[in-house]
Write a protein that holds these residues in place. Structure first.
Motif, short mmCIF file in Angstrom:
data_model
loop_
_atom_site.label_atom_id
_atom_site.label_comp_id
_atom_site.label_asym_id
_atom_site.label_seq_id
_atom_site.Cartn_x
_atom_site.Cartn_y
_atom_site.Cartn_z
N MET A 59 0.84 -1.19 0.00
CA MET A 59 0.00 0.00 0.00
C MET A 59 0.87 1.24 0.00
O MET A 59 1.78 1.35 0.82
CB MET A 59 -0.91 0.01 1.24
N LEU A 60 0.63 2.14 -0.93
CA LEU A 60 1.43 3.35 -1.05
C LEU A 60 0.51 4.53 -1.32
O LEU A 60 -0.38 4.44 -2.16
CB LEU A 60 2.44 3.20 -2.20
N VAL A 61 0.73 5.62 -0.59
CA VAL A 61 0.01 6.87 -0.85
C VAL A 61 1.03 7.89 -1.36
O VAL A 61 2.07 8.11 -0.72
CB VAL A 61 -0.70 7.40 0.40
N GLN A 62 0.73 8.48 -2.50
CA GLN A 62 1.58 9.52 -3.07
C GLN A 62 0.78 10.80 -3.19
O GLN A 62 -0.39 10.77 -3.59
CB GLN A 62 2.09 9.10 -4.45
N LYS A 63 1.42 11.91 -2.86
CA LYS A 63 0.75 13.21 -2.98
C LYS A 63 1.58 14.11 -3.89
O LYS A 63 2.81 14.23 -3.73
CB LYS A 63 0.58 13.86 -1.61
N THR A 94 4.75 3.53 -12.61
CA THR A 94 5.89 2.68 -12.26
C THR A 94 5.65 1.97 -10.93
O THR A 94 5.88 0.76 -10.80
CB THR A 94 7.19 3.51 -12.19
N ALA A 95 5.16 2.72 -9.93
CA ALA A 95 4.86 2.12 -8.63
C ALA A 95 3.76 1.07 -8.75
O ALA A 95 3.83 0.00 -8.13
CB ALA A 95 4.46 3.21 -7.63
N ARG A 96 2.75 1.37 -9.57
CA ARG A 96 1.64 0.42 -9.73
C ARG A 96 2.12 -0.86 -10.41
O ARG A 96 1.73 -1.98 -10.02
CB ARG A 96 0.52 1.08 -10.55
N ARG A 97 2.95 -0.72 -11.43
CA ARG A 97 3.42 -1.90 -12.17
C ARG A 97 4.39 -2.75 -11.36
O ARG A 97 4.61 -3.91 -11.68
CB ARG A 97 4.06 -1.45 -13.48
N ARG A 98 4.95 -2.15 -10.32
CA ARG A 98 5.80 -2.94 -9.42
C ARG A 98 4.98 -3.73 -8.41
O ARG A 98 5.54 -4.45 -7.58
CB ARG A 98 6.77 -2.01 -8.68
N GLY A 99 3.68 -3.55 -8.45
CA GLY A 99 2.80 -4.36 -7.60
C GLY A 99 2.18 -3.62 -6.43
O GLY A 99 1.40 -4.21 -5.67
N ALA A 100 2.51 -2.35 -6.23
CA ALA A 100 1.93 -1.61 -5.11
C ALA A 100 0.49 -1.22 -5.40
O ALA A 100 0.14 -0.90 -6.54
CB ALA A 100 2.75 -0.36 -4.83
N ALA A 101 -0.34 -1.25 -4.38
CA ALA A 101 -1.66 -0.63 -4.46
C ALA A 101 -1.45 0.85 -4.20
O ALA A 101 -0.93 1.22 -3.15
CB ALA A 101 -2.60 -1.24 -3.42
N VAL A 102 -1.83 1.70 -5.15
CA VAL A 102 -1.46 3.12 -5.08
C VAL A 102 -2.69 4.00 -4.99
O VAL A 102 -3.58 3.95 -5.84
CB VAL A 102 -0.62 3.54 -6.31
N SER A 123 -12.40 0.10 -2.73
CA SER A 123 -12.99 -0.65 -3.84
C SER A 123 -12.16 -0.49 -5.11
O SER A 123 -11.91 -1.46 -5.84
CB SER A 123 -14.43 -0.16 -4.09
N ALA A 124 -11.70 0.74 -5.37
CA ALA A 124 -10.86 0.98 -6.54
C ALA A 124 -9.54 0.22 -6.44
O ALA A 124 -9.10 -0.42 -7.40
CB ALA A 124 -10.61 2.47 -6.70
N LEU A 125 -8.92 0.27 -5.27
CA LEU A 125 -7.65 -0.41 -5.07
C LEU A 125 -7.80 -1.92 -5.19
O LEU A 125 -6.97 -2.60 -5.81
CB LEU A 125 -7.06 -0.04 -3.71
N ASP A 126 -8.89 -2.46 -4.62
CA ASP A 126 -9.13 -3.90 -4.71
C ASP A 126 -9.35 -4.34 -6.15
O ASP A 126 -9.07 -5.48 -6.52
CB ASP A 126 -10.33 -4.29 -3.85
N GLY A 127 -9.86 -3.40 -6.97
CA GLY A 127 -10.09 -3.71 -8.38
C GLY A 127 -8.87 -3.47 -9.25
O GLY A 127 -8.96 -3.53 -10.48
N GLY A 128 -7.72 -3.19 -8.62
CA GLY A 128 -6.49 -2.99 -9.37
C GLY A 128 -6.33 -1.62 -9.96
O GLY A 128 -5.42 -1.38 -10.78
N LYS A 129 -7.16 -0.67 -9.56
CA LYS A 129 -7.09 0.68 -10.08
C LYS A 129 -6.29 1.60 -9.15
O LYS A 129 -6.19 1.34 -7.95
CB LYS A 129 -8.49 1.27 -10.27
N VAL A 130 -5.76 2.66 -9.72
CA VAL A 130 -5.19 3.74 -8.91
C VAL A 130 -6.34 4.68 -8.52
O VAL A 130 -7.11 5.10 -9.38
CB VAL A 130 -4.12 4.52 -9.70
N ALA A 131 -6.45 4.97 -7.24
CA ALA A 131 -7.47 5.92 -6.77
C ALA A 131 -6.84 7.30 -6.68
O ALA A 131 -5.89 7.50 -5.92
CB ALA A 131 -8.00 5.49 -5.41
#
Length: 422
Positions: A1-5, A26-34, A121-129
């Motif tokens: 889990m990663l939060v970026q601002k 890049t962070a998402r493709r490395r497997g992080a939920a962003v 819900s977005a993160l569980d669905g593989g999306k960036v919120a």
């Protein structure tokens, strides 16, 4: 889990937006939920404030918050579009849609809770919120804003709610510095800063992070990384450093900060035995005004005097309210807006009384007049003429050797010396 601002300067142009989207992807493709929190782009908030002023807006209100929220909503939708265009699924969410609940104070609301169901819900669905910073919704369902810099607080609050151990704050500088690098090129990047020191730096004028965000990060155990959105520089980590080095072997002063959004206020009423301090503080609290460097007359004097500093940008409503209060007792109020505040920030400063002496001596030696001073374990602050603020920063940065790397740990050096001798 990663939060970026991403702050407004890191989203200023479409090229900036694309660079930020690439970093997120890049962070998402490395497997992080962003989850991403965005500010309004560039000067968008200031532009909206000018529009409101042009049609007669006079201070925080429901309608002004409705207008200002447009800036962050624009950024969030644009970022989601950029990510989707880059092949990364993303959805934009307003503060209301993200479940950010806040108090009813327009223009300076406090976050009370974050539901975050749609974010999860977005993160569980593989999306960036992509969530709008700076805004939430009050109990009546109206949009409220969190005050300037409030997107930092949104990001840390969201990180805490989602259970993320790290919140990355992207801006236009390489991290937190020993002074403002835009003012003092000799300023040095700090690889780490304790949360308490960072909170003091933010309050005393460092513009990299918002004070409330650091306070919240410390309370919730969120590690904050400050990085440049345009480079791969390591940045600064805001965290309590866990090591065995005694405090006495570390550098006590970590930074010099300055603030020119300062007004010095003196309240005075002759032949008044009543203690007006509670009344003065009630006026300031009602205006949501931050107060610093407070001094006042004693309880047995036949004159009430009280001095303090406030933000110059908040002076007008406070001026009117204090004049009404003091007029009832035949008193008055004086405002001096031609001043600034310079602070030395670090740890254990009261335990080293020579530091206050060095501060005052260095400024006197440079011919910089000083007036009020306040001291604490983490901050020494002094009021100087506004036109001498930069001179004062340079003088104190040099006096406390902040342009040099932190000395090696004394204990380790001594131990190494003994080992070499042996």
């Amino acid at each position: 889990m990663l939060v970026q601002k991403f702050g407004g300067t890191s989203l200023q142009t479409l090229d900036h937006v694309r660079r930020a989207a690439l970093r997120i992807a890049t962070a998402r493709r490395r497997g992080a939920a962003v989850a991403v929190v965005v500010s309004a782009r560039g000067s968008r908030t200031d532009d909206l404030l000018r529009l409101a002023a042009d049609v007669g807006a006079a201070g925080p209100s429901r309608e002004l918050d409705q207008l200002l929220a447009v800036g962050e909503s624009e950024s969030a939708a644009l970022m989601a579009l950029a990510l989707n265009g880059a092949g990364v699924q993303a959805v934009s969410l307003t503060g209301h849609q993200a479940g950010i609940q806040a108090t009813e104070r327009h223009g300076d609301a406090l976050i009370t809770a974050i539901g975050a169901a749609r974010v999860r819900s977005a993160l569980d669905g593989g999306k960036v919120a992509v969530v709008t910073g700076f805004q939430g919704v009050d109990p009546d369902g109206d949009v409220v804003t969190l005050g300037r810099g409030g997107s930092d607080t949104t990001a840390v609050a969201l990180a805490a709610r989602l259970g993320a151990s790290v919140c990355e704050i992207y801006t236009d500088v390489d991290g937190v510095f020993s002074a403002d690098p835009r003012t003092l090129p000799a300023a040095r990047r700090l690889p780490w800063v304790p949360p308490g020191v960072m909170a003091e730096m933010a309050f005393a004028g460092a513009r990299v992070l918002h004070t409330r965000c650091i306070e919240l990060a410390a309370m919730e155990g969120v590690e904050v990384h400050v990085r440049n959105a345009s480079t791969q520089a390591p940045g600064t980590t805001v965290v309590d450093r866990q090591d065995t080095a005694p405090l006495e072997t570390r550098r006590a002063v970590m930074a010099v900060t300055h603030d020119t959004d300062v007004a010095r206020v003196l309240v005075h009423c002759r032949d008044v035995y009543r203690d007006l301090a509670p009344d003065v503080f009630e006026v300031l609290a009602a205006q949501g005004t931050v107060v610093d460097l407070v001094a006042r007359s004693g309880p047995h004097e036949n004159e009430f005097r009280m001095g303090f500093t406030i933000r110059r940008s908040q002076a007008e409503p406070v001026r009117a309210a204090l004049h009404r209060l003091t007029a009832a007792f035949g008193g008055g109020v004086r405002f001096d807006e031609n001043v600034g505040k310079v602070s030395v920030v670090g740890m254990g400063l009261l335990s080293r009384p020579e530091y206050t002496a060095r501060l005052m001596s260095a400024l006197a030696g440079a011919g910089i007049p000083t007036s009020w001073i306040a001291t604490s374990q983490m901050r020494l602050s002094v009021v100087v003429p506004r036109e001498r603020v930069v001179d004062a920063v340079e003088t104190l940065h040099r006096e406390f050797h902040l342009d040099r790397p932190e000395p090696a740990d004394v204990t380790s050096a001594t131990a190494s010396g003994r080992s070499a001798t042996a």
